[in-house]
Design an enzyme around this catalytic site. Structure first.
Site, PDB file in Angstrom:
ATOM      1  N   HIS A   1      20.669  39.422  49.971  1.00 59.34           N
ATOM      2  CA  HIS A   1      19.116  39.685  49.734  1.00 59.34           C
ATOM      3  C   HIS A   1      19.370  40.217  48.117  1.00 59.34           C
ATOM      4  O   HIS A   1      19.194  40.565  47.202  1.00 59.34           O
ATOM      5  CB  HIS A   1      18.744  40.722  50.112  1.00 59.34           C
ATOM      6  CG  HIS A   1      17.860  40.386  51.242  1.00 59.34           C
ATOM      7  ND1 HIS A   1      16.671  39.694  50.977  1.00 59.34           N
ATOM      8  CD2 HIS A   1      18.472  39.605  52.624  1.00 59.34           C
ATOM      9  CE1 HIS A   1      16.892  38.725  52.921  1.00 59.34           C
ATOM     10  NE2 HIS A   1      17.575  38.884  53.432  1.00 59.34           N
TER      11      HIS A   1
ATOM     12  N   GLU B   1      45.173  44.264  42.359  1.00 51.60           N
ATOM     13  CA  GLU B   1      46.247  45.612  41.715  1.00 51.60           C
ATOM     14  C   GLU B   1      47.640  44.597  41.230  1.00 51.60           C
ATOM     15  O   GLU B   1      48.657  44.315  40.771  1.00 51.60           O
ATOM     16  CB  GLU B   1      47.230  46.198  42.775  1.00 51.60           C
ATOM     17  CG  GLU B   1      47.951  47.034  42.180  1.00 51.60           C
ATOM     18  CD  GLU B   1      47.873  48.282  43.290  1.00 51.60           C
ATOM     19  OE1 GLU B   1      48.886  49.075  43.528  1.00 51.60           O
ATOM     20  OE2 GLU B   1      46.891  48.372  44.343  1.00 51.60           O
TER      21      GLU B   1
ATOM     22  N   LYS C   1      47.878  57.690  36.928  1.00 51.51           N
ATOM     23  CA  LYS C   1      48.827  58.946  37.685  1.00 51.51           C
ATOM     24  C   LYS C   1      49.214  59.765  36.997  1.00 51.51           C
ATOM     25  O   LYS C   1      49.176  61.027  36.989  1.00 51.51           O
ATOM     26  CB  LYS C   1      49.576  58.126  39.237  1.00 51.51           C
ATOM     27  CG  LYS C   1      49.668  57.851  40.065  1.00 51.51           C
ATOM     28  CD  LYS C   1      50.274  57.490  41.149  1.00 51.51           C
ATOM     29  CE  LYS C   1      49.883  55.905  41.923  1.00 51.51           C
ATOM     30  NZ  LYS C   1      51.104  55.829  42.979  1.00 51.51           N
TER      31      LYS C   1
END
Length: 527
Positions: free
Chosen positions: A350, A321, A454
């Site tokens: 793994h 961010e 937003k």
């Protein structure tokens, strides 16, 4: 290991004596010529950081200072009022947490609070979650829970775990503006559950929010237990050492003064104007080298400790961010950023190591090593070998295997996981992000992409209200195309279709008839 590689390790190893903190960038393949070229950039970056700490306007978009460094050293604050606010807030947090833990502040009908429910999103959730995972005691005075999304089912699951303990649960609502939709939604949902159980939400709630925000006004008007300040000079992703993170930590019995002390100590170490003597500068140098100053390689973070499981998630927001920006400070299109992903070693070897060693070389690795295996003696799983030896061996072996195949890595080594060290770790990466942002000429303290998302979401919800109104006015089933046409929104037909589908799935006002695989043949009507 060749003698030259060992010498490179010795040349670049950083060690902080009192913290017992190591940073090893010797497995990053930068040259001495590259370091020399970067020296002028770092000279400017160090000056930029000094100006930031002195109170310069570092976020010109909002005309704000950036003062998270003052939180752990109030004497650095640019004026006495800010210093007093920081000191008073810390005392207020400690006093409130102590009274809650000891039962001086009680929930109605109970001797003590048993749980904490923290409602926030982004930095208001990730920091507290990371610290709770890393430092929370096995038997805390209050168990902590989080609502960090606007997912109804996720909210239900969290509240179901509390169930009969809801009446002894302290709720913390965290939002600087008081208008963060996800946090508001969580608060409304929790208020509704309290009402269903006949509980008085206000007598069990506190707010961490901006001074004068709508949330603070609501808390005061409704008579909540208290409010704690979230200053406008502290961004969400740097808020862990503010009331945002310190309050839930203190309620769990975590030593918040020690966290702040560790951060302060690391801050001092990362102010040094020398690449080899500044661990944050070493990280920033390595990041720049790995991605050619353009984020061309991803950062894979692998902490080899269960308690640090959430560190990579915390760093995702802290780094991405801050550093992912379309434009630089001069307004030029730059497409800057470093993608961060990772999980836990050795569990995720793994999944990761085959890709990391033999896949596309589009990354560099950061290993987080913890020297102390556990408190107390370890059993031998083989003669002379413990489980912790295996964990250490897997880290060292993976580091070597990657380097042998020309894959670069950084290793950050800490002595143990405790409050002081976690504070230092948080501060290290805060400073590294700030220095790197200066190197690539971007503003690390705003987030236009997040704000754009937003705004787009608000637009979708506005369209939803128009859909319901239009279908109601139609008075009969209509196709998706007719609906979009009546709304004058043919360019938004896909969005309209997806909203209708969502409303239908939740049996809310709208019903769809027809084959879901043929969207244009569907008809829409009121439920």
């Amino acid at each position: 290991m060749t003698a030259a590689l060992w010498q490179r390790y010795l040349d670049w190893l950083y060690y902080h004596k009192s913290l017992g903190f190591y940073v090893d960038i010797s497995r990053m393949r930068f040259s001495s010529e590259f370091v020399a070229q970067m020296e002028p950039r770092f000279h400017k970056a160090f000056e930029d950081m000094e100006a930031l700490e002195s109170g310069a306007i570092a976020n010109p978009d909002e005309d704000r200072m950036v003062g998270h460094y003052w939180l752990r050293d109030p004497d650095l604050a640019p004026n006495d009022d800010l210093k007093r606010d920081i000191v008073d807030t810390l005392v207020q947090i400690e006093d409130f947490a102590s009274k809650v833990r000891t039962g001086v502040i009680q929930p109605p009908g109970h001797k003590k609070f048993t749980d904490v429910l923290s409602i926030g999103i982004g930095g208001s959730a990730l920091g507290p979650q990371f610290v709770a995972q890393a430092l929370g005691p096995d038997f805390p005075p209050l168990d902590v829970h989080f609502i960090d999304n606007t997912d109804p089912e996720g909210i239900d699951r969290t509240l179901a775990k509390l169930d009969e303990r809801l009446g002894s649960t302290l709720v913390i609502v965290i939002s600087k503006s008081g208008g963060t939709p996800e946090t508001r939604n969580g608060m409304v949902e929790v208020k509704h559950r309290f009402a269903q159980k006949g509980l008085d939400f206000a007598k069990q709630a506190v707010a961490t929010t901006g001074i004068g925000s709508n949330l603070q006004k609501m808390a005061i008007q409704e008579g909540w237990l208290g409010t704690f300040p979230m200053h406008d000079w502290v961004g969400g992703r740097t808020s862990e050492l503010s009331a945002v993170g310190l309050l839930p930590a203190a309620l769990q019995g975590i030593d918040i003064r020690s966290i702040l002390g560790g951060a302060k100590e690391m801050d001092a170490a990362t102010r040094v104007h020398s690449l080899k003597d500044n661990p944050a500068a070493q990280l920033a140098l390595s990041w720049y080298h790995a991605g050619n100053g353009k984020g061309e390689k991803d950062m894979v973070v692998l902490p080899y400790k269960d308690s640090l499981l959430l560190f990579s998630r915390y760093l995702q927001q802290r780094v991405m961010e801050s550093l992912v920006k379309e434009r630089d400070l001069d307004g030029n299109v730059a497409y800057q950023g470093i993608a961060v992903y990772g999980n836990k070693g050795a569990t995720d070897q793994h999944a990761y190591v085959q890709q990391l060693r033999e896949g596309v070389p589009s990354f560099f690795v950061t290993f987080i090593e913890v020297l102390e295996d556990r408190t107390g003696e370890s059993v031998q799983v083989e003669p002379g070998v413990t489980s912790g030896d295996y964990l250490s061996g897997l880290l060292q072996g993976t580091r070597q295997a990657l380097f042998d195949n020309s894959r670069e890595s950084i290793t950050v080594t800490i002595p143990q996981v405790n409050a002081h060290i976690i504070g230092a770790l948080i501060a290290l990466y805060e400073r590294a992000v700030g220095l790197y942002a200066s190197l690539v000429n971007i503003n690390a303290y705003h987030q236009p992409g997040v704000e754009a998302g937003k705004k787009a979401a608000a637009g979708v919800l506005k369209v939803q209200l128009q859909i319901v109104q239009t279908v109601r006015q139609a008075g009969e089933p209509i196709t998706i195309a007719t609906l979009a046409e009546k709304m004058g929104a043919m360019d938004d037909i896909e969005t309209i279709y997806k909203i209708v589908r969502h409303l239908h799935a939740n049996q809310r006002e709208i019903v769809i008839n027809g084959d879901p695989g043929e969207p244009m043949a569907l008809t829409v009507a009121m439920l």
